[in-house]
Scaffold this active site. Sequence first.
Site, PDB file in Angstrom:
ATOM      1  N   GLU A 247      14.562 -18.046 -12.054  1.00  0.00           N
ATOM      2  CA  GLU A 247      15.385 -16.876 -12.386  1.00  0.00           C
ATOM      3  C   GLU A 247      15.118 -16.601 -13.851  1.00  0.00           C
ATOM      4  O   GLU A 247      15.530 -17.352 -14.725  1.00  0.00           O
ATOM      5  CB  GLU A 247      16.869 -17.167 -12.103  1.00  0.00           C
ATOM      6  CG  GLU A 247      17.712 -15.905 -12.010  1.00  0.00           C
ATOM      7  CD  GLU A 247      18.151 -15.400 -13.369  1.00  0.00           C
ATOM      8  OE1 GLU A 247      17.536 -14.416 -13.857  1.00  0.00           O
ATOM      9  OE2 GLU A 247      19.068 -15.982 -13.949  1.00  0.00           O
ATOM     10  N   CYS A 281      20.585 -11.783 -18.708  1.00  0.00           N
ATOM     11  CA  CYS A 281      19.250 -11.406 -18.244  1.00  0.00           C
ATOM     12  C   CYS A 281      19.266 -10.124 -17.421  1.00  0.00           C
ATOM     13  O   CYS A 281      18.263  -9.413 -17.341  1.00  0.00           O
ATOM     14  CB  CYS A 281      18.637 -12.541 -17.441  1.00  0.00           C
ATOM     15  SG  CYS A 281      19.691 -13.165 -16.122  1.00  0.00           S
TER      16      CYS A 281
END
Length: 486
Positions: A247, A281
């Site tokens: 991720e 993010c």
Amino acid sequence: MNNLAKFYINGAWVAASDDARLHPVTNPATEASEGDISLAGKKDVNLAIQAARDAFESFSQTPLDERLKMLARILEVYQSRLDDMADAISREMGAPRHTLAAKVQAPMGMGHAQTTLEAAKSFEFEQQLGRARVRREPVGVVAMITPWNWPMNQVMCKVAPAIAAGCTMVLKPSEFAPLSAHVLAEIIDEAGLPKGVFNMIYGDGAEVGPMLSSDARVDMVSLTGSTRAGASVSKEAADTFKRISLELGGKSANVLLPDCDLEKAVTHGVQSMMNNTGQSCNAPSRMLVQEGQLEQAEAIAAKVCESITVGDPQDKNNRLGPIANERQFKRVQSMIEKGIEEGAKLVCGGPGKPEGLDKGFYARPTVFSAVNNDMVIAREEIFGPVLVMIPYKDVDDAVNIANDTEYGLSGYVYGATEEDAAKIATRLRTGMVHLNGAQLDLPAPFGGYKHSGVGREWGVYGLEEFLETKSVFHTARSQEHTSELQ
């Protein structure tokens, strides 16, 4: 906090070996010391991996009901330590204590544990396909490498499903955010998880990451971090053909359609970007505005920025705390300077610290406008409270700009209706899309396309990442199995 310089290995707090070294933990709001942790050397990494390896055979055969009881017990102890967890997160990475740390950051760890419990209860670990019995079995020993920006969110969305699946693990949290992971190790110890199932070491990612990724005793690496770190893990893991789950970063576009409520859309977009001091993010860091509406959008964005209070995370009136560490603070400042150098229009904010905040790694909420998608500030992840506004000609142009990036983690669309926004969502090359300000939902998969990662986390999709698939072929279809399926 006791045992801060020790590692948690094989169910005990263990002193670091002679090849470890000390690393200071700095409070980003005050720049004061929170103590020292030990950064693992090769001996420490080897000890932690072997503990997980030795525990795997027994733990992998533990009945699902028992594993879920263990996870429920961890959840129970976590609840009792919620204030401690919020305090640790606020001190290590600067999240506002009474709002973000206590109400979102710390509870996210509990949320993932609860979501995993529910997903595992209804998950088909076995099913009949013809004459084959298809089993889902634990992948093995998992190395987990996690970042500093949402510490418990990113730790527990790995730890919880790994336990439910029957895996054992070695956690390497960020050396910049070790306090919350230390509290979690205490929680797991109190909950009574079998020895060796959960092991935790601190370490420098560039040093320890390759050790974990290349070791043949490790069956899977689950990393949340930068694209560069993801590439390194992938290369190091290749020779042993282990599974990887990544991720990574994002540069998510926020497409404001021409007929949307511009006041509402810009306000939400700026506030979402600045949340967690821009250190997410999946943050909507590129706001795409129809060129005829750009000037109006700039005025709204400036007004929103002026209303955002930045300061001491222990003060409940402050919405934004500091950047989480000095290294990232310098990165954000250099990117703001780069935007000015590139000729982007500075709508609000700019370089330097907010007035009156000389101590701590505080940054000014910053918005650039008249940005084109070739600028560095439009292409690279800044990971701070910096928003870029990019004008577009028509909707097709907006979609092209949104997709013109190496990333593909998330996307945002604001339209007159959710139906209008959903039509654009199907055209975005991203793993997630938020319509008209919709929030994340823990049972839904989290992850991205392209350089934003490999695999998915959260809920049932996160559980599947930690499972292997085995076909057991029978000479005839079992009557018992047949009846189970009816």
